[in-house]
Structure formats: structure tokens, C-alpha cells
Design a protein around this motif. Sequence first.
Motif, PDB file in Angstrom:
ATOM      1  N   GLY B   5       0.824  -1.202   0.000  1.00 19.95           N
ATOM      2  CA  GLY B   5       0.000   0.000   0.000  1.00 19.95           C
ATOM      3  C   GLY B   5       0.861   1.257   0.000  1.00 19.95           C
ATOM      4  O   GLY B   5       0.582   2.235  -0.717  1.00 19.95           O
ATOM      5  N   LEU B   6       1.935   1.225   0.771  1.00 21.65           N
ATOM      6  CA  LEU B   6       2.792   2.409   0.883  1.00 21.65           C
ATOM      7  C   LEU B   6       3.521   2.697  -0.435  1.00 21.65           C
ATOM      8  O   LEU B   6       3.651   3.851  -0.863  1.00 21.65           O
ATOM      9  N   PHE B   9       1.067   4.217  -2.731  1.00 22.40           N
ATOM     10  CA  PHE B   9       0.745   5.581  -2.291  1.00 22.40           C
ATOM     11  C   PHE B   9       1.743   6.600  -2.849  1.00 22.40           C
ATOM     12  O   PHE B   9       1.379   7.679  -3.305  1.00 22.40           O
ATOM     13  N   LYS B  10       3.026   6.202  -2.859  1.00 22.81           N
ATOM     14  CA  LYS B  10       4.066   7.117  -3.327  1.00 22.81           C
ATOM     15  C   LYS B  10       3.879   7.495  -4.793  1.00 22.81           C
ATOM     16  O   LYS B  10       4.354   8.539  -5.239  1.00 22.81           O
ATOM     17  N   LEU B  12       0.855   7.800  -6.272  1.00 25.91           N
ATOM     18  CA  LEU B  12      -0.431   8.487  -6.484  1.00 25.91           C
ATOM     19  C   LEU B  12      -0.235  10.003  -6.375  1.00 25.91           C
ATOM     20  O   LEU B  12       0.787  10.466  -5.852  1.00 25.91           O
ATOM     21  N   LYS B  14      -1.451  12.132  -4.392  1.00 22.27           N
ATOM     22  CA  LYS B  14      -1.404  12.590  -2.985  1.00 22.27           C
ATOM     23  C   LYS B  14      -2.149  13.914  -2.759  1.00 22.27           C
ATOM     24  O   LYS B  14      -1.706  14.780  -2.003  1.00 22.27           O
ATOM     25  N   ASN B  16      -5.584  13.829  -2.127  1.00 22.47           N
ATOM     26  CA  ASN B  16      -6.788  13.506  -1.349  1.00 22.47           C
ATOM     27  C   ASN B  16      -8.053  14.154  -1.925  1.00 22.47           C
ATOM     28  O   ASN B  16      -8.887  14.683  -1.190  1.00 22.47           O
ATOM     29  N   THR B  24      -9.054   9.299   1.203  1.00 24.39           N
ATOM     30  CA  THR B  24      -7.687   9.779   1.036  1.00 24.39           C
ATOM     31  C   THR B  24      -6.963   8.921   0.008  1.00 24.39           C
ATOM     32  O   THR B  24      -7.380   7.808  -0.293  1.00 24.39           O
ATOM     33  N   CYS B  25      -5.834   9.451  -0.500  1.00 25.15           N
ATOM     34  CA  CYS B  25      -5.019   8.670  -1.422  1.00 25.15           C
ATOM     35  C   CYS B  25      -4.475   7.419  -0.724  1.00 25.15           C
ATOM     36  O   CYS B  25      -4.334   6.365  -1.324  1.00 25.15           O
ATOM     37  N   MET B  26      -4.182   7.560   0.568  1.00 22.23           N
ATOM     38  CA  MET B  26      -3.640   6.425   1.312  1.00 22.23           C
ATOM     39  C   MET B  26      -4.682   5.298   1.392  1.00 22.23           C
ATOM     40  O   MET B  26      -4.371   4.132   1.186  1.00 22.23           O
ATOM     41  N   ALA B  29      -4.868   3.651  -1.849  1.00 23.39           N
ATOM     42  CA  ALA B  29      -3.679   2.828  -2.069  1.00 23.39           C
ATOM     43  C   ALA B  29      -3.823   1.475  -1.357  1.00 23.39           C
ATOM     44  O   ALA B  29      -3.474   0.426  -1.911  1.00 23.39           O
TER      45      ALA B  29
END
Lengths: 312, 446
Positions: B5-6, B9-10, B12, B14, B16, B24-26, B29
Motif C-alpha cells: 500500500g505504501l 501511495f508514493k 499516487l 497525494k 486527497n 484519502t489517497c492512502m 492505495a
Amino acid sequence: MTFQAPVETYKGAIRQIDVGGVAVGGESAFPFHSFDGEMPNDPKIAFEVWDIAPDDWSVTLNGVYGDTFGDSVAWAKKVVDEFGADMIYLRLRGTDPNGAARSAADAAATAKAVVAAVDVPVIVIGSGDVERDPEVLKVVAETLGGTKVVIGNAEEDTYRSVGAAAMGYQHSVVAFSPMDVNLAKQLNVLLSQLGLDEGSILMDPTTGALGYGLEYAYTVFERDRLAAFSQNDAKMQMPIIATVGQEAWKAKETKVSEDELPGTGDLVTRGLMWESLTAIALLVAGANIVVLRHPESAALIRKAISSLKGEA
Amino acid sequence: MALSGLQIFKLLPKTNCKDCGFPTCMAFAMQLASGKAELSQCPHVSAEAAAELGEAAAPPVRKVTIGSGDMAVVLGEETVLYRHEKRFEHPPGVAFLVDDSVDDAEFQTRLDTFKTQEFERVGQMLRAKLLAIESADAGTLAARVKKASDETGAGIIVMSEDAAALKAAAEPIKDKKPLLYAATASTFDAVSAVAKELGVPFVIKAATLEELSELGDKCVAGDFKEVMLDPMSANLQDAIRDQTYIRRSAIKKKFRALGFPTIAFPCRMTDEPLLKTVYAGVFVAKYAGIIVLDTLDPAQVMPLLILAQNIYTDPQRPMQMDQGIYPINEPGPDSPLLITTNFSLTYFTLAGEVEASKVPTWLLVMDTEGQSVLTSWAAGKFVADAIAVFVKKSGIDEKISHKKIVIPGYVAQISGELEEELGDWEVVVGVREAADVPRYLRGLST
């Protein structure tokens, strides 16, 4: 990237228990998952026998058993000698106070005669009336003292007396719970607290037939087994018995001819499929004993078990 | 290789912005990482990130569609090994096989039977939606594939060992998305080229999962997405192992080479007719995508389709009956009236017992969003005021001459309030268990 076999190994296993001289359970992974663990004992096929002539069975079954209805000994011999039953599931339906209301002594005499007539294990089950079962099963346990049988059902309302009767005469019990993982466990806990050895309990977590709640039973069986394997929960490691025949042959589709259900095919075939598909799904989900009614579905299930073991 | 997931996330934006439907993007992800969301849900992702993420964001079991229109069968997109973990997504497609043992007259008869055969259950129409046509003769294959597709609208599985024959038969119906069966190690290049040219899915088959993975790797490398797997299991033991290994590899290890739905041929694993269908039952429980039968016997096909419906029911969304009046055993104006909820299991159990009683009865089924009597009572759905509104609007008063309604024994406590709400009706508390209903009904009529 090359293929690597994704084997699952578990901490826990199902208890192997002795049912009247026949070993049941003992597997350390889901049934037939021989790539994950051991399955020392094949699942067993029990046949249902009643103490009275059923008046609500499918015509398909009446055709098979009609000549033995009312004679439990002849019925039991037929399923053992002709149909190869591994066990007998003797249902004392006649003790239902709202039905034939047979006396406990009469019912126990029937059970004793059946036990004497066959050389396979016998599981003796009351009518399901929670008022009547404790009284009947106590007399049954006593009358069959000295012969190891399984008595049941022990359920929420009856487990104390049924459990005590079993303990008093060294019998095992069927612990019946209404299709719920937590209730199944709770009943096993209560029975062990009563002093019953965990090695003398079979679980009946309630069977739903094809089209009538099979998915609930299927998932409860799977979750019961996951608790036994993954969580190594000693109170969930009892072998499972599934009353497939009684549920499957209740379905309208096993009783009503094609005239009344157009486009649904032959009534006999439909009944066999209803029983055998319910059975095979629950065997894969974790059942150790399936209680069946029709010899042909039993034959199909026996062949499917061979194939599941890689023998055919 | 799967990304965490992390790591996702990097890549995307980011921002939100919530355009993907997640807060959220997180959060998005994390859903991507577990295969529960699609990258295409984010409209802002950069092309480079999309390329990098494409592989990681694909569902662990690829989606494959066979056929078109009402008869389309969608497979794959599975995310769990046990249905209680979430749900099984797409019930297996049942196929009926016609091979060279069938002459032209019989072929026509079977198409006619296939066309009309469907079964209604809990508001769903169930049927075999696929026809598997096999022939060693290219001309016969092409003619039958065309005829089967034109006459039935079914999705077609085109079966031949010869890539040229597959192409000739599939090309005229390529818009109907036929499935090509099958590419082996020796025919992979030729068959996959046909699949690419026609834009249709195809099956890869091999006798071991190692060999099947090698073919699967070629599919991943060649960017083939609509692929199915045939592990050629010889018996049910191999079948459970193969199907379980494939599903586990795809979901738990994100092993792309086996991240496709499967096809199984129980009809070729034994010679015994009814046993084939029992074998098919194992494939329903254990993950198969397409299950091929060689029978159209409704007494076998209907139970198998119901098994698939049962196993693929969403455990969080129980099957529901339509709200309304259900007459059982041809009731008349004087017949008793029972009310219950629209949980399908409650309905089936109760209706079965009422039928068995042979007592003509009106059954009023109320929409409680598929909850059972006690659950819906506890949730405030099967309660006096709601029931009263439903009874009055149901139109039952036009069918009966009395004003007496029997409620389930489990909700005895609402009887007083319901009588008040209903006004001039008599509310009777019935039994708790369906099994006691026949005796109860027979008692009412004496």
C-alpha cells in the motif's frame, strides 16, 4: 517466476474419536486437502433408520424402504447388508409426545434390538422434543449400558441430562447447535464442564439442504474447521456429523413430480441430486459423517470420496 | 511483483481529492494493494505511475467475459478463499458440451432443449449460459459454432487442437466473445496469436501447475488479460489441489501466472452420468470458473445451478423474496392468513411446511430487507406499526372474508400493539418453529 506450491499447515487438528469401534476424524487439514495435512480416516456414511413408519417421506424413499417401515431391525439390516452403511442413525421419532408418543422403555427396546442386529456403530437420536428427549435418552443409555453407542441430541435445553446419561453409561453424545459457530462452541464447553470427555463428543452444527440454507451450513462448517485448525481451539475440534438426508428429502423438489413442477426432470433423479450435492458440499466443508437416506446417493458419495482420495 | 500500500501511495497524486470514491489517497492505495479497487478509479494518476502500478493494481484473479448480452458470463475478480471472508464474486458458468459423438439431428435437438431450459429461483433466472462445441473436423466445428451462436445467443467455447480451425470457427462470431480452447505448450504461439487477432479470450492447459505457470507467464509477458486455466485434473483429489493452489497462488501470493479463472470438465472425469454432476458440485464449492457438463437433464442441471447460487450468495446480503401475498394449497376466502418476513430461508422453510400440511393458507410476506423474524423484530422492521401499514396496503382484505392474522410465535410480544394498530383485526400468536406449523394449521381448521 516459478510456481511454488502454496501449502497451508495448521496448528490444530480434529480429534480422532471412537464411534462404537469405528475411528472418526483425526484430520489435520480440510477434508481431502492431502497436500496440506493428514486425513487418517475417511468420512463415514450413516443411514437413517426410524423406530416408527414415517408418514411424510418422499415417495422415492417409500419405494426403497416401504417394506421395512415399522420394523426397525429389518430396516437396519437392509441398510447395512444391502447398502453398506458405515453406521446407523436411529431416530426415535415415535417418542414425539405430539406424535406416536411411544414410551421410553419401548423406544429403548427398539434401540437395543437394532444394536443387537447389526455389527456397525449405532447413533441413537431422540425425537427432538426437548421435554421428552432427556427422559427417553436416559432410559436408552441405561438399556444400552455395556455397549458403546452415541446418544443425542444434547442441545442447549437438554445437555445436562443427556450428557449425564451418556457419562453414566460410557456413551458418546451428539451436541446439536443451531447453525452458529459461537453456539456450537458454547455447547461443547458446557458439555466438557459437565465432565464429559472431549473425545466423546460429535458436533451437529445443523444442516441446511440445497436451496434451503445450504450456504449457511457450508460456511458454519468451514468456520468451525478453521477454528479447529488455525486457532487450535480444543473446544471446536470435535468431528462433525451432518444430517443431510433428513434436510434434503424435506425439500419440495424431492417430493413433487414433474407434472407439478414442469421442466424440472425426473423426480427420483432430482431427489438423488438434492441429497448428494448437499452431501458433497458439506463433506468438502468439513463433515466427518453424513447421514443419508437413499442408497443410490450413498453410492454416488462413496465413489466421489474415492476420487477425492485419488483412488479413481 | 505485488506492491505494498505504501509503495502504491508514493506513486499516487497525494491530493486527497476523493474523486476515486475513497477519503484519502492512502486509503485508495490500501484498497489497490488488496485488489479491492481498480487504478482506473483515479482520474488524475500520471501515465508513468499508471504503467508502474498497472501490474500491481490488477485484480489477483483477472476478469474474463465470455459471450454477450443476457447470456454473457463474467468470471474472475475473486478476492477470497472462504466465502465468509467477503463473498465469492461470480458464480461459475455452466457449459453444455457437444462433441463429435453427436450427429446433426441430435445437435439440433440439443440446441432446442438448451434454448428453453431455465429455472427461476428466489427471483433469479438460472441457466446454463455456455455451449462448448468440439470437433476434430474444421468444417463441422465452424458450422456448428455459427449455428449454436445464432440460434441460442449462448457464449461459445470453441474446442479444437488446431489453431487454424479455432480461427475459422471463432472469427464469424468474434464480437460475441467466444472462448478458444485451448493453447498447450506446443500450440501457445499459434492459438494466442488467433486470440489477439480476434480479440477473444482463450484457455491455456497443461498437466502440471508448473507447466501451466510457464504458459501463464507467457500470457503475463504478452499482456494477455482474458485467459482461463485448465489444470487437466485427473480426479477429484487433483482437482481440489489444483483449484486450491491456483486460487491461493493468485490471492495470497499475487502470483500473476495463475491469476486467471479456471475451466473444469467433470463430464470427462468419470463415465457415470449422475456422478459427473456430483463431481461438478465439488468444482462449484472449490473455485472453478466454467464447469462443463455433457447432460441437459434438468433434474441434474437445476440442482447444480442452485448449488452455485447458494455458494455465491453474498453472506452479508441474504437472498430475499419479493414482498406480497403467496397463496399456498389454493386458499379461499376462509383460509387462514399467516405473516412472516422476506428472508428467503424463512420463506422457503415456512412455505415448505405449509405445503406439507396440505392446509390451504394465505402467506403474507413482508419486506424486512431479507432479515429473519427475530432479527428484523430486533432491528425495528418487523414491528406492529410497520406490519399494520403493510397488511392494510397489501390487498389481502380483498381475498379473505375474515380479519384474523397469525403472527410468528417469536414475536408474541407485539400482538397487543398490532391489534391496536390494525383496528378491527384479531391477532393470533402462532408457533415459533416452522416444523410445528403443519400441526398448528391442522388444529386451526378443526
